[in-house]
Motif scaffolding. Structure first.
Motif, PDB file in Angstrom:
ATOM      1  N   HIS A 145       0.738  -1.204   0.097  1.00 50.79           N
ATOM      2  CA  HIS A 145      -0.054   0.198  -0.123  1.00 50.79           C
ATOM      3  C   HIS A 145       0.804   1.435  -0.258  1.00 50.79           C
ATOM      4  O   HIS A 145       2.053   1.225   0.482  1.00 50.79           O
ATOM      5  CB  HIS A 145      -1.006  -0.045   1.273  1.00 50.79           C
ATOM      6  CG  HIS A 145      -1.688  -1.068   1.416  1.00 50.79           C
ATOM      7  ND1 HIS A 145      -3.073  -1.465   0.557  1.00 50.79           N
ATOM      8  CD2 HIS A 145      -1.869  -2.284   2.207  1.00 50.79           C
ATOM      9  CE1 HIS A 145      -3.585  -2.318   0.827  1.00 50.79           C
ATOM     10  NE2 HIS A 145      -2.699  -2.951   1.870  1.00 50.79           N
ATOM     11  N   ASP A 146       0.188   2.458  -0.474  1.00 52.96           N
ATOM     12  CA  ASP A 146       1.048   3.622  -0.326  1.00 52.96           C
ATOM     13  C   ASP A 146       0.888   4.059   1.150  1.00 52.96           C
ATOM     14  O   ASP A 146      -0.287   4.587   1.489  1.00 52.96           O
ATOM     15  CB  ASP A 146       0.483   4.745  -1.434  1.00 52.96           C
ATOM     16  CG  ASP A 146       0.694   4.211  -2.699  1.00 52.96           C
ATOM     17  OD1 ASP A 146       1.723   3.233  -3.060  1.00 52.96           O
ATOM     18  OD2 ASP A 146      -0.090   4.478  -3.741  1.00 52.96           O
ATOM     19  N   ILE A 147       2.031   4.169   1.896  1.00 58.39           N
ATOM     20  CA  ILE A 147       1.806   4.508   3.180  1.00 58.39           C
ATOM     21  C   ILE A 147       3.067   5.512   3.584  1.00 58.39           C
ATOM     22  O   ILE A 147       3.889   5.703   2.960  1.00 58.39           O
ATOM     23  CB  ILE A 147       1.976   3.390   4.342  1.00 58.39           C
ATOM     24  CG1 ILE A 147       3.300   2.653   4.116  1.00 58.39           C
ATOM     25  CG2 ILE A 147       0.772   2.267   4.044  1.00 58.39           C
ATOM     26  CD1 ILE A 147       3.313   1.596   5.126  1.00 58.39           C
ATOM     27  N   ILE A 148       2.796   6.250   4.722  1.00 59.96           N
ATOM     28  CA  ILE A 148       3.962   7.014   5.419  1.00 59.96           C
ATOM     29  C   ILE A 148       4.154   6.522   6.639  1.00 59.96           C
ATOM     30  O   ILE A 148       3.288   6.225   7.460  1.00 59.96           O
ATOM     31  CB  ILE A 148       3.572   8.779   5.259  1.00 59.96           C
ATOM     32  CG1 ILE A 148       5.000   9.597   5.560  1.00 59.96           C
ATOM     33  CG2 ILE A 148       2.503   8.923   6.232  1.00 59.96           C
ATOM     34  CD1 ILE A 148       4.532  10.767   5.476  1.00 59.96           C
ATOM     35  N   THR A 149       5.523   6.500   7.050  1.00 60.48           N
ATOM     36  CA  THR A 149       5.935   5.947   8.151  1.00 60.48           C
ATOM     37  C   THR A 149       6.711   7.088   9.054  1.00 60.48           C
ATOM     38  O   THR A 149       7.602   7.598   8.541  1.00 60.48           O
ATOM     39  CB  THR A 149       6.880   4.835   7.961  1.00 60.48           C
ATOM     40  OG1 THR A 149       6.162   3.817   7.539  1.00 60.48           O
ATOM     41  CG2 THR A 149       7.310   4.101   9.575  1.00 60.48           C
ATOM     42  N   LEU A 150       6.071   7.456   9.912  1.00 62.73           N
ATOM     43  CA  LEU A 150       6.569   8.471  10.919  1.00 62.73           C
ATOM     44  C   LEU A 150       7.385   7.674  11.902  1.00 62.73           C
ATOM     45  O   LEU A 150       7.078   6.924  12.761  1.00 62.73           O
ATOM     46  CB  LEU A 150       5.572   9.525  11.632  1.00 62.73           C
ATOM     47  CG  LEU A 150       4.624   9.997  10.466  1.00 62.73           C
ATOM     48  CD1 LEU A 150       3.826  11.067  11.345  1.00 62.73           C
ATOM     49  CD2 LEU A 150       5.433  10.862   9.533  1.00 62.73           C
ATOM     50  N   ILE A 151       8.798   8.374  12.482  1.00 61.55           N
ATOM     51  CA  ILE A 151       9.563   7.779  13.341  1.00 61.55           C
ATOM     52  C   ILE A 151      10.245   8.679  14.291  1.00 61.55           C
ATOM     53  O   ILE A 151      10.526   9.865  13.852  1.00 61.55           O
ATOM     54  CB  ILE A 151      10.843   7.097  12.331  1.00 61.55           C
ATOM     55  CG1 ILE A 151      10.289   6.090  11.564  1.00 61.55           C
ATOM     56  CG2 ILE A 151      11.775   6.183  13.491  1.00 61.55           C
ATOM     57  CD1 ILE A 151      11.294   5.476  10.609  1.00 61.55           C
TER      58      ILE A 151
END
Length: 209
Positions: free
Chosen positions: A180-186
């Motif tokens: 999927h098209d996702i954004i991962t914040l870390i």
């Protein structure tokens, strides 16, 4: 000699007390200049009425003008976008590369992950400042269903939070392609003596969905 030592100790005490506030204000000013720079150099973003409203309210009116140049440490680093999370009142510039110099003033795009607003897993990291509301300080307040907006010089992309978890710093599985098209914040967790990473996964909201 005693008088000199007394003056010296008092001076050190004053510097110690006020340095964190001065450093925090300097960081805030630099972040403001980076966002203004991004807005002025990208006509596509300048056309987004919502981001302009946020910029005017949060930066132009609430902060005095600062004439100083951008810190030399981040010259050569490009502002490639902005991240907005309304729930935690966050608006940050995103710089290319999660270097220490970049993370002093904004969020850093992790090289090797999907481009901002693109296909795949896009990773963005930021520090958790000890000052309330700064950087990713309030990221742990997010819950599933919250929305995240990413602005680039081409478009605005909206995401909805799907998953929040803590992982060890060595766990790079959070950067894997999920299909999927996702954004991962870390960011680090906890803020003091961090032992883990706080991870927020958000899925792209398709237009018309």
């Amino acid at each position: 000699m005693k008088k000199f030592m007394a003056i010296f100790l008092i001076s050190v005490g004053i510097i110690t007390i006020f340095y964190p506030k001065i450093a925090d204000q300097y960081s805030y000013y630099q972040k403001n200049k980076l966002i203004k720079e991004f807005r002025s150099s990208n006509a596509a973003v300048a056309s987004f009425s919502e981001v302009n409203r946020l910029l005017e309210i949060k930066y132009d009116e609430d902060m005095p003008e600062v004439e100083e140049e951008v810190n030399p440490e981040i010259i050569g680093s490009s502002v490639i976008g902005m991240i907005e999370i309304g729930k935690i009142d966050l608006l940050l510039p995103i710089l290319y590369g999660a270097t220490e110099a970049n993370l002093k003033f904004g969020a850093g795009f992790l090289e090797g992950t999907a481009p901002l607003g693109g296909t795949g897993n896009t990773a963005v990291a930021a520090h958790r400042s000890h000052a309330f509301g700064k950087l990713f300080n309030r990221l742990d307040e997010l819950t599933t269903g919250d929305q995240i907006a990413i602005y680039t010089n081409q478009e605005m992309t909206n995401y909805i939070v799907q998953d929040i978890k803590l992982v060890l710093p060595s766990d790079i599985s959070v950067l894997e392609d999920t299909g999927h098209d996702i954004i991962t914040l870390i960011t680090c967790h906890p803020m003091t003596n961090p032992t883990h990473r706080l991870i927020v996964h958000a899925k792209r909201i398709e237009e018309g969905a």
